[in-house]
Design a protein around this motif. Structure first.
Motif, mmCIF file in Angstrom:
data_model
loop_
_atom_site.group_PDB
_atom_site.id
_atom_site.type_symbol
_atom_site.label_atom_id
_atom_site.label_comp_id
_atom_site.label_asym_id
_atom_site.label_seq_id
_atom_site.Cartn_x
_atom_site.Cartn_y
_atom_site.Cartn_z
ATOM 1 N N GLU A 111 -3.118 3.079 -3.040
ATOM 2 C CA GLU A 111 -3.015 1.929 -3.712
ATOM 3 C C GLU A 111 -2.252 0.704 -3.308
ATOM 4 N N ALA A 112 -2.153 -0.677 -4.432
ATOM 5 C CA ALA A 112 -1.390 -1.309 -3.853
ATOM 6 C C ALA A 112 -1.108 -2.051 -5.500
ATOM 7 N N GLY A 113 -0.290 -2.968 -5.145
ATOM 8 C CA GLY A 113 0.503 -3.906 -6.253
ATOM 9 C C GLY A 113 -0.251 -4.431 -6.475
ATOM 10 N N SER A 114 -0.712 -5.322 -7.967
ATOM 11 C CA SER A 114 -1.637 -6.157 -8.016
ATOM 12 C C SER A 114 -2.777 -6.043 -8.232
ATOM 13 N N GLY A 153 0.705 -1.353 0.040
ATOM 14 C CA GLY A 153 0.146 0.219 0.013
ATOM 15 C C GLY A 153 1.399 1.452 0.215
ATOM 16 N N ARG A 154 0.305 2.186 -0.926
ATOM 17 C CA ARG A 154 1.168 3.511 -1.164
ATOM 18 C C ARG A 154 0.104 5.001 -1.151
ATOM 19 N N ALA A 155 0.993 5.589 -1.257
ATOM 20 C CA ALA A 155 0.112 7.204 -1.505
ATOM 21 C C ALA A 155 0.321 7.269 -3.668
ATOM 22 N N PRO A 156 -1.065 7.364 -4.058
ATOM 23 C CA PRO A 156 -1.085 7.463 -5.319
ATOM 24 C C PRO A 156 0.323 9.076 -5.529
#
Length: 110
Positions: free
Chosen positions: A100-103, A32-35
């Protein structure tokens, strides 16, 4: 201020479109990260500092604020204008800011 005079700001004070540098590890970033954030793990920052712009303020984030405070201290000592994001991605998530997150997975903070 964090510890040794490291400037910091709250997650709600990070402006839209700001340069947000995430210094967490790959697994944390993928979860999880900031867009729009830029990912340079703290251990790589010394070799990759030239990728960080010096013509604007840099907001630095990690999980809760310790690693990002180290990054801010190093960047500011080397001439950048950077600030620690207080509480890190835990506070970001708690404040309900976009993530947002990967995959295509549901984003979360590890």
């Amino acid at each position: 201020m964090f510890g040794n005079g490291v400037p910091e700001t709250g997650v709600t004070e990070v402006p839209e479109g700001a340069y947000l540098l995430d210094v967490r590890e790959d697994d944390e970033w993928n979860a999880g990260r900031a867009p729009g954030a830029v990912h340079i793990p703290l251990g790589e920052l010394g070799q990759r500092a030239s990728e960080v712009p010096q013509d604007r303020r840099v907001y630095v984030v990690c999980r809760v604020g310790g690693r990002s405070a180290q990054a801010v201290a190093a960047l500011n000592q080397a001439g950048w204008d950077s600030v620690n994001v207080s509480g890190g991605m835990r506070a970001w998530e708690h404040a309900g800011r976009a993530m947002e997150a990967g995959s295509g997975e549901e984003p979360r903070v590890l």
